[in-house]
Design a protein around this motif. Structure first.
Motif, PDB file in Angstrom:
ATOM      1  N   UNK A  13      67.471  37.737  52.440  1.00 50.85           N
ATOM      2  CA  UNK A  13      68.707  38.199  53.090  1.00 50.85           C
ATOM      3  C   UNK A  13      68.887  39.712  52.998  1.00 50.85           C
ATOM      4  N   UNK A  14      68.298  40.334  51.984  1.00 45.45           N
ATOM      5  CA  UNK A  14      68.451  41.771  51.769  1.00 45.45           C
ATOM      6  C   UNK A  14      67.064  42.337  51.477  1.00 45.45           C
ATOM      7  N   UNK A  15      66.494  43.019  52.452  1.00 48.66           N
ATOM      8  CA  UNK A  15      65.118  43.497  52.355  1.00 48.66           C
ATOM      9  C   UNK A  15      64.948  44.491  51.212  1.00 48.66           C
ATOM     10  N   UNK A  16      65.860  45.429  51.076  1.00 50.35           N
ATOM     11  CA  UNK A  16      65.721  46.426  50.012  1.00 50.35           C
ATOM     12  C   UNK A  16      65.834  45.793  48.630  1.00 50.35           C
ATOM     13  N   UNK A  17      66.712  44.828  48.471  1.00 56.29           N
ATOM     14  CA  UNK A  17      66.851  44.127  47.189  1.00 56.29           C
ATOM     15  C   UNK A  17      65.571  43.366  46.865  1.00 56.29           C
ATOM     16  N   UNK A  18      65.009  42.671  47.848  1.00 58.28           N
ATOM     17  CA  UNK A  18      63.762  41.925  47.642  1.00 58.28           C
ATOM     18  C   UNK A  18      62.613  42.881  47.312  1.00 58.28           C
ATOM     19  N   UNK A  19      62.544  43.970  48.037  1.00 59.13           N
ATOM     20  CA  UNK A  19      61.489  44.960  47.787  1.00 59.13           C
ATOM     21  C   UNK A  19      61.577  45.477  46.351  1.00 59.13           C
ATOM     22  N   UNK A  20      62.762  45.841  45.904  1.00 64.09           N
ATOM     23  CA  UNK A  20      62.952  46.343  44.543  1.00 64.09           C
ATOM     24  C   UNK A  20      62.576  45.274  43.517  1.00 64.09           C
ATOM     25  N   UNK A  21      62.957  44.026  43.766  1.00 57.86           N
ATOM     26  CA  UNK A  21      62.659  42.930  42.846  1.00 57.86           C
ATOM     27  C   UNK A  21      61.150  42.766  42.669  1.00 57.86           C
ATOM     28  N   UNK A  47      49.851  41.275  41.488  1.00 54.57           N
ATOM     29  CA  UNK A  47      48.717  41.865  40.781  1.00 54.57           C
ATOM     30  C   UNK A  47      47.526  40.910  40.740  1.00 54.57           C
ATOM     31  N   UNK A  48      46.365  41.386  41.148  1.00 55.43           N
ATOM     32  CA  UNK A  48      45.141  40.594  41.102  1.00 55.43           C
ATOM     33  C   UNK A  48      44.945  39.626  42.244  1.00 55.43           C
ATOM     34  N   UNK A  49      45.900  39.541  43.163  1.00 60.17           N
ATOM     35  CA  UNK A  49      45.814  38.574  44.254  1.00 60.17           C
ATOM     36  C   UNK A  49      45.136  39.160  45.485  1.00 60.17           C
ATOM     37  N   UNK A  50      44.442  38.298  46.230  1.00 68.31           N
ATOM     38  CA  UNK A  50      43.905  38.698  47.520  1.00 68.31           C
ATOM     39  C   UNK A  50      44.887  38.365  48.642  1.00 68.31           C
ATOM     40  N   UNK A  51      45.840  37.498  48.379  1.00 69.85           N
ATOM     41  CA  UNK A  51      46.856  37.144  49.367  1.00 69.85           C
ATOM     42  C   UNK A  51      48.135  37.921  49.074  1.00 69.85           C
ATOM     43  N   UNK A  52      48.880  38.211  50.125  1.00 66.66           N
ATOM     44  CA  UNK A  52      50.107  38.995  50.020  1.00 66.66           C
ATOM     45  C   UNK A  52      51.293  38.188  50.514  1.00 66.66           C
ATOM     46  N   UNK A  53      52.480  38.743  50.339  1.00 67.30           N
ATOM     47  CA  UNK A  53      53.679  38.165  50.934  1.00 67.30           C
ATOM     48  C   UNK A  53      54.309  39.204  51.836  1.00 67.30           C
ATOM     49  N   UNK A  54      54.942  38.724  52.872  1.00 65.95           N
ATOM     50  CA  UNK A  54      55.678  39.570  53.811  1.00 65.95           C
ATOM     51  C   UNK A  54      57.102  39.065  53.874  1.00 65.95           C
ATOM     52  N   UNK A  55      58.038  39.988  53.917  1.00 66.18           N
ATOM     53  CA  UNK A  55      59.440  39.685  54.165  1.00 66.18           C
ATOM     54  C   UNK A  55      59.997  40.859  54.944  1.00 66.18           C
ATOM     55  N   UNK A  56      61.176  40.688  55.481  1.00 66.77           N
ATOM     56  CA  UNK A  56      61.780  41.777  56.246  1.00 66.77           C
ATOM     57  C   UNK A  56      62.876  41.271  57.152  1.00 66.77           C
ATOM     58  N   UNK A  57      63.184  42.088  58.130  1.00 66.84           N
ATOM     59  CA  UNK A  57      64.159  41.720  59.162  1.00 66.84           C
ATOM     60  C   UNK A  57      63.390  41.273  60.392  1.00 66.84           C
ATOM     61  N   UNK A  58      63.753  40.105  60.918  1.00 70.00           N
ATOM     62  CA  UNK A  58      63.132  39.626  62.139  1.00 70.00           C
ATOM     63  C   UNK A  58      61.738  39.049  61.966  1.00 70.00           C
ATOM     64  N   UNK A  59      61.323  38.746  60.727  1.00 77.88           N
ATOM     65  CA  UNK A  59      59.980  38.202  60.522  1.00 77.88           C
ATOM     66  C   UNK A  59      59.979  36.708  60.225  1.00 77.88           C
ATOM     67  N   UNK A  61      62.519  32.963  60.787  1.00 79.46           N
ATOM     68  CA  UNK A  61      63.749  32.290  61.213  1.00 79.46           C
ATOM     69  C   UNK A  61      64.258  31.341  60.130  1.00 79.46           C
ATOM     70  N   UNK A  62      63.504  31.201  59.040  1.00 80.52           N
ATOM     71  CA  UNK A  62      63.898  30.303  57.949  1.00 80.52           C
ATOM     72  C   UNK A  62      65.088  30.883  57.189  1.00 80.52           C
ATOM     73  N   UNK A  63      65.830  30.007  56.546  1.00 75.92           N
ATOM     74  CA  UNK A  63      66.982  30.437  55.755  1.00 75.92           C
ATOM     75  C   UNK A  63      66.507  31.172  54.506  1.00 75.92           C
TER      76      UNK A  63
END
Length: 147
Positions: A13-21, A47-59, A61-63
């Protein structure tokens, strides 16, 4: 054919908060692409992962907070838990499933402490991001054959 898992999209819900976390937990910031006011893509990698996560605005439609059962594999569950706690995450105690095979959804069948034999794939701890997206640490020292 190789099919490699590269990215998981998690709803926040809050991209900057998630990024900081996630940065506070030690995830590497790979990208932060704002495209106007309604579209922003942030990618972080554990750390150490080959897979990443993405979050943001408009990426997604899930809650926000609806991503559940995301697993982070560690070789020492207690050390990983201690580090995440030191970095500010609210991590559960270490637990194992009473049936000894993976784990049930939610908290059903949880038994306090690591797997009695400290069996690979059998010890867990969990935490959530500020939106409630659920992460599970799973201890694996020696992977199953073919993994």
């Amino acid at each position: 054919m190789d099919l490699k898992l590269e990215v998981l999209v998690i709803p926040v819900s809050d991209v900057d908060r998630a990024k900081a976390f996630y940065e506070q937990l030690g995830f590497r910031l790979d990208a932060d692409f704002p495209v106007g006011d309604s579209f922003r893509v942030v990618q972080v990698t554990p750390p150490g992962s080959e897979a990443s996560i993405i979050f943001g605005n408009g990426v997604s439609a899930a809650a926000p907070g609806s991503a559940q059962g995301l697993h982070l594999i560690v070789t020492d569950i207690e050390a990983a838990r201690a580090e995440l706690l030191a970095r500010g995450a609210d991590v559960s105690e270490v637990w194992h499933d009473a049936d000894g095979v993976f784990h049930h959804a939610g908290t059903e069948n949880r038994v306090s402490g690591p797997h009695p034999d400290r069996a690979d794939y059998g010890s867990f701890a969990s935490f959530a991001d500020p939106d409630g997206n659920e992460w599970t640490l799973q201890e694996i020292v020696t992977r199953a054959p073919g993994r």
